[in-house]
Write a protein that holds these residues in place. Structure first.
Motif, PDB file in Angstrom:
ATOM      1  N   ILE A 322     -15.008 -21.084  59.021  1.00 51.46           N
ATOM      2  CA  ILE A 322     -15.861 -22.085  58.373  1.00 51.46           C
ATOM      3  C   ILE A 322     -15.924 -21.749  56.882  1.00 51.46           C
ATOM      4  N   PRO A 323     -15.192 -22.462  56.050  1.00 46.17           N
ATOM      5  CA  PRO A 323     -15.270 -22.199  54.605  1.00 46.17           C
ATOM      6  C   PRO A 323     -16.578 -22.723  54.028  1.00 46.17           C
ATOM      7  N   ILE A 324     -17.107 -22.004  53.069  1.00 52.06           N
ATOM      8  CA  ILE A 324     -18.336 -22.407  52.379  1.00 52.06           C
ATOM      9  C   ILE A 324     -17.985 -22.740  50.942  1.00 52.06           C
ATOM     10  N   THR A 325     -18.338 -23.945  50.527  1.00 52.15           N
ATOM     11  CA  THR A 325     -18.156 -24.338  49.134  1.00 52.15           C
ATOM     12  C   THR A 325     -19.532 -24.393  48.485  1.00 52.15           C
ATOM     13  N   THR A 326     -19.730 -23.579  47.462  1.00 51.93           N
ATOM     14  CA  THR A 326     -21.020 -23.496  46.778  1.00 51.93           C
ATOM     15  C   THR A 326     -20.956 -24.274  45.473  1.00 51.93           C
ATOM     16  N   PHE A 327     -21.920 -25.181  45.307  1.00 49.34           N
ATOM     17  CA  PHE A 327     -22.047 -25.927  44.065  1.00 49.34           C
ATOM     18  C   PHE A 327     -23.259 -25.364  43.329  1.00 49.34           C
ATOM     19  N   TYR A 334     -25.718 -13.528  35.769  1.00 53.41           N
ATOM     20  CA  TYR A 334     -25.894 -12.628  36.909  1.00 53.41           C
ATOM     21  C   TYR A 334     -25.921 -13.389  38.229  1.00 53.41           C
ATOM     22  N   LEU A 335     -26.376 -14.653  38.207  1.00 53.26           N
ATOM     23  CA  LEU A 335     -26.337 -15.465  39.425  1.00 53.26           C
ATOM     24  C   LEU A 335     -24.906 -15.903  39.735  1.00 53.26           C
ATOM     25  N   MET A 336     -24.156 -16.196  38.700  1.00 56.26           N
ATOM     26  CA  MET A 336     -22.751 -16.564  38.895  1.00 56.26           C
ATOM     27  C   MET A 336     -21.965 -15.400  39.487  1.00 56.26           C
ATOM     28  N   GLN A 337     -22.320 -14.188  39.105  1.00 59.91           N
ATOM     29  CA  GLN A 337     -21.664 -13.015  39.678  1.00 59.91           C
ATOM     30  C   GLN A 337     -21.950 -12.903  41.166  1.00 59.91           C
ATOM     31  N   THR A 343     -18.600 -15.850  47.502  1.00 64.93           N
ATOM     32  CA  THR A 343     -17.412 -16.662  47.765  1.00 64.93           C
ATOM     33  C   THR A 343     -16.244 -15.784  48.208  1.00 64.93           C
ATOM     34  N   TYR A 344     -16.118 -14.619  47.607  1.00 61.09           N
ATOM     35  CA  TYR A 344     -15.051 -13.689  47.995  1.00 61.09           C
ATOM     36  C   TYR A 344     -15.238 -13.239  49.447  1.00 61.09           C
ATOM     37  N   ALA A 345     -16.492 -12.981  49.840  1.00 62.43           N
ATOM     38  CA  ALA A 345     -16.771 -12.544  51.214  1.00 62.43           C
ATOM     39  C   ALA A 345     -16.403 -13.615  52.227  1.00 62.43           C
ATOM     40  N   ASN A 346     -16.531 -14.871  51.840  1.00 62.12           N
ATOM     41  CA  ASN A 346     -16.221 -15.976  52.746  1.00 62.12           C
ATOM     42  C   ASN A 346     -14.802 -16.485  52.565  1.00 62.12           C
ATOM     43  N   GLN A 347     -14.164 -16.163  51.433  1.00 67.41           N
ATOM     44  CA  GLN A 347     -12.873 -16.744  51.075  1.00 67.41           C
ATOM     45  C   GLN A 347     -12.999 -18.258  50.939  1.00 67.41           C
ATOM     46  N   GLY A 348     -14.162 -18.674  50.426  1.00 67.70           N
ATOM     47  CA  GLY A 348     -14.398 -20.096  50.221  1.00 67.70           C
ATOM     48  C   GLY A 348     -14.150 -20.489  48.784  1.00 67.70           C
ATOM     49  N   LYS A 349     -14.953 -21.428  48.295  1.00 71.68           N
ATOM     50  CA  LYS A 349     -14.803 -21.911  46.928  1.00 71.68           C
ATOM     51  C   LYS A 349     -16.172 -22.008  46.274  1.00 71.68           C
ATOM     52  N   ALA A 350     -16.174 -21.992  44.953  1.00 73.18           N
ATOM     53  CA  ALA A 350     -17.414 -22.146  44.204  1.00 73.18           C
ATOM     54  C   ALA A 350     -17.147 -22.991  42.974  1.00 73.18           C
ATOM     55  N   PHE A 351     -18.099 -23.864  42.651  1.00 72.83           N
ATOM     56  CA  PHE A 351     -18.047 -24.659  41.441  1.00 72.83           C
ATOM     57  C   PHE A 351     -19.283 -24.334  40.621  1.00 72.83           C
ATOM     58  N   LEU A 355     -25.735 -30.523  36.323  1.00 68.37           N
ATOM     59  CA  LEU A 355     -25.956 -31.677  37.188  1.00 68.37           C
ATOM     60  C   LEU A 355     -24.910 -32.762  36.954  1.00 68.37           C
ATOM     61  N   LYS A 356     -24.362 -32.810  35.740  1.00 67.51           N
ATOM     62  CA  LYS A 356     -23.394 -33.838  35.420  1.00 67.51           C
ATOM     63  C   LYS A 356     -22.096 -33.583  36.176  1.00 67.51           C
ATOM     64  N   GLY A 357     -21.616 -34.588  36.857  1.00 64.73           N
ATOM     65  CA  GLY A 357     -20.347 -34.453  37.575  1.00 64.73           C
ATOM     66  C   GLY A 357     -20.457 -33.805  38.932  1.00 64.73           C
ATOM     67  N   LEU A 358     -21.678 -33.473  39.369  1.00 64.07           N
ATOM     68  CA  LEU A 358     -21.856 -32.817  40.669  1.00 64.07           C
ATOM     69  C   LEU A 358     -21.299 -33.672  41.800  1.00 64.07           C
ATOM     70  N   GLY A 359     -21.642 -34.953  41.797  1.00 62.91           N
ATOM     71  CA  GLY A 359     -21.184 -35.842  42.859  1.00 62.91           C
ATOM     72  C   GLY A 359     -19.684 -35.971  42.913  1.00 62.91           C
ATOM     73  N   GLU A 360     -19.052 -36.123  41.741  1.00 61.55           N
ATOM     74  CA  GLU A 360     -17.603 -36.259  41.700  1.00 61.55           C
ATOM     75  C   GLU A 360     -16.906 -35.004  42.229  1.00 61.55           C
ATOM     76  N   MET A 361     -17.467 -33.835  41.901  1.00 62.13           N
ATOM     77  CA  MET A 361     -16.865 -32.587  42.383  1.00 62.13           C
ATOM     78  C   MET A 361     -16.934 -32.497  43.903  1.00 62.13           C
ATOM     79  N   ILE A 362     -18.089 -32.836  44.459  1.00 62.47           N
ATOM     80  CA  ILE A 362     -18.247 -32.780  45.914  1.00 62.47           C
ATOM     81  C   ILE A 362     -17.301 -33.776  46.581  1.00 62.47           C
ATOM     82  N   PHE A 363     -17.186 -34.974  46.006  1.00 61.63           N
ATOM     83  CA  PHE A 363     -16.292 -35.976  46.572  1.00 61.63           C
ATOM     84  C   PHE A 363     -14.844 -35.481  46.564  1.00 61.63           C
ATOM     85  N   GLU A 364     -14.397 -34.963  45.412  1.00 60.32           N
ATOM     86  CA  GLU A 364     -13.018 -34.506  45.310  1.00 60.32           C
ATOM     87  C   GLU A 364     -12.742 -33.363  46.285  1.00 60.32           C
ATOM     88  N   ASP A 365     -13.713 -32.455  46.430  1.00 62.68           N
ATOM     89  CA  ASP A 365     -13.512 -31.336  47.339  1.00 62.68           C
ATOM     90  C   ASP A 365     -13.484 -31.813  48.781  1.00 62.68           C
TER      91      ASP A 365
END
Length: 376
Positions: A322-327, A334-337, A343-351, A355-365
């Motif tokens: 189950i991949p986890i994509t974090t927006f 320090y939060l980005m770290q 993300t590395y522990a899950n081998q998922g993705k992170a964006f 707030l701008k472009g959040l919807g478009e990113m989720i749609f594309e993913d």
């Protein structure tokens, strides 16, 4: 000199954009839908805001007043009279309004997407599937006859044998490749901790809009897919799609572990091979529920005990494929770290985004995360 007739020319004609005509109701209803989303479904507050906007921008006229608009909302089934728990009368929005808000969110974020029948997900694999890929290959024994491309096969016959002696052989036949379709089960996690409205920025309304748009996209374009939505603060709990307009933040810390546990429980029950988790959050994990039911909280920093539990959940999801994509809608280094390590522990993705472009990113993913696991 003879006049030439029947000459048609193709090209582009440019002119000034003219907005489509809207009735007074349609203009006000567009504003109403935006406001009702910001007020989390509170009709009285939304109408108060419209009165203030009307005073400032003259939204109505003598021919069509705000009272006329409210009456039309009733007649068209967008609001209804009801008795409130305290015994007093009042009004509330209806399911028709909830659907209209979801559709508007989809149009705003993802553009005007058309309903396309039984929507499923393309995969990178071609073969004997059920969606045309636009590529061709030579006919092989056992290929279904309906897969033969008559146009391409006749073209081959013409090239191979000439027009004068046109005949079709097995060597001329080609079939169009098709792609397998995959069904997707998605859980969308929404952070409703108090920080989602702190620092003078409304982060919950864009998150709600994204959730409503994604729900509308899946139910109309990909009806075989599933979408479950949960919210997480001190605890985590599922919410129905119809409840999205009413979603509000609370005086909560961020129990990311509880959200991930619930998301994986939801996905374990799904029969689809393809499963994924989308997580919208703006802050650090700051809460755990202990075995005795008490809460362990630390909002000062990335508490090692809490953070390690998050990494463990990420690894468990990875083992379950189950991949986890974090927006991440905050950009503190320090939060980005933390998100990078998660993300590395899950081998998922992170964006990492505002707030701008959040919807478009989720749609594309969502559109691109369509991999079907084929055994053999």
């Amino acid at each position: 000199m003879k006049e030439k007739k029947g000459i048609f020319k193709k090209g582009f004609a440019f002119r000034h954009y003219e907005a489509p005509e809207q009735s007074p109701f349609e203009k006000l209803f567009d504003i109403f839908q935006e406001i009702i989303t910001h007020t989390s479904g509170d009709l009285d507050e939304a109408l108060d805001w419209m009165k203030e906007l009307d005073k400032e921008y003259q939204l109505t006229s003598e021919d069509y007043t705000l009272d006329d608009f409210v009456e039309d909302l009733k007649k068209k089934g967008y609001i209804r009279e009801e008795i409130k728990p305290d015994g007093k009368g009042g009004m509330s929005i209806t399911a028709k309004t909830e659907r209209a808000i979801r559709k508007r969110a989809l149009d705003q974020i993802f553009g005007n997407l058309k309903r396309s029948g039984s929507g499923n997900h393309r995969t990178k694999y071609t073969g004997r599937g059920d969606e045309h890929a636009g590529e061709y290959r030579n006919y092989q024994y056992g290929d279904a006859l309906e897969r033969i491309s008559i146009t391409e096969s006749l073209k081959n016959a013409q090239i191979n044998h000439g027009i004068g002696d046109l005949h079709l052989t097995e060597d001329d036949l080609v079939v169009e490749e098709t792609q397998f379709k995959a069904q997707m089960s998605t859980v969308l996690m929404i952070d409703i901790s108090h920080s989602m409205i702190l620092y003078g920025e409304d982060r919950i309304t864009p998150a709600k809009k994204v959730a409503m748009a994604l729900a509308e996209l899946i139910t109309t374009r990909y009806p075989k897919d599933t979408l479950d939505i949960l919210v997480f603060g001190n605890d985590a709990w599922p919410i129905a799609i119809k409840d999205l307009p009413y979603l509000q933040v609370g005086p909560y810390h961020t129990n990311t572990v509880a959200g991930l546990q619930l998301a994986m429980d939801m996905l374990r029950r799904k029969r689809n091979t393809n499963k994924q988790i989308f997580m919208i959050t703006d802050g650090k994990p700051s809460c755990l529920r202990l075995p005795d039911g008490q809460y362990y909280k630390n909002s000062n920093g990335l508490d090692r005990n809490i953070v390690n539990k998050c990494y463990v959940m990420a690894q468990q999801a990875r083992k379950l494929h189950i991949p986890i994509t974090t927006f991440m809608i905050a950009q503190d280094p320090y939060l980005m770290q933390f998100v990078r390590e998660f993300t590395y522990a899950n081998q998922g993705k992170a964006f990492y985004t505002g707030l701008k472009g959040l919807g478009e990113m989720i749609f594309e993913d969502y559109e691109t995360n369509r991999k079907k696991r084929i055994k053999g």
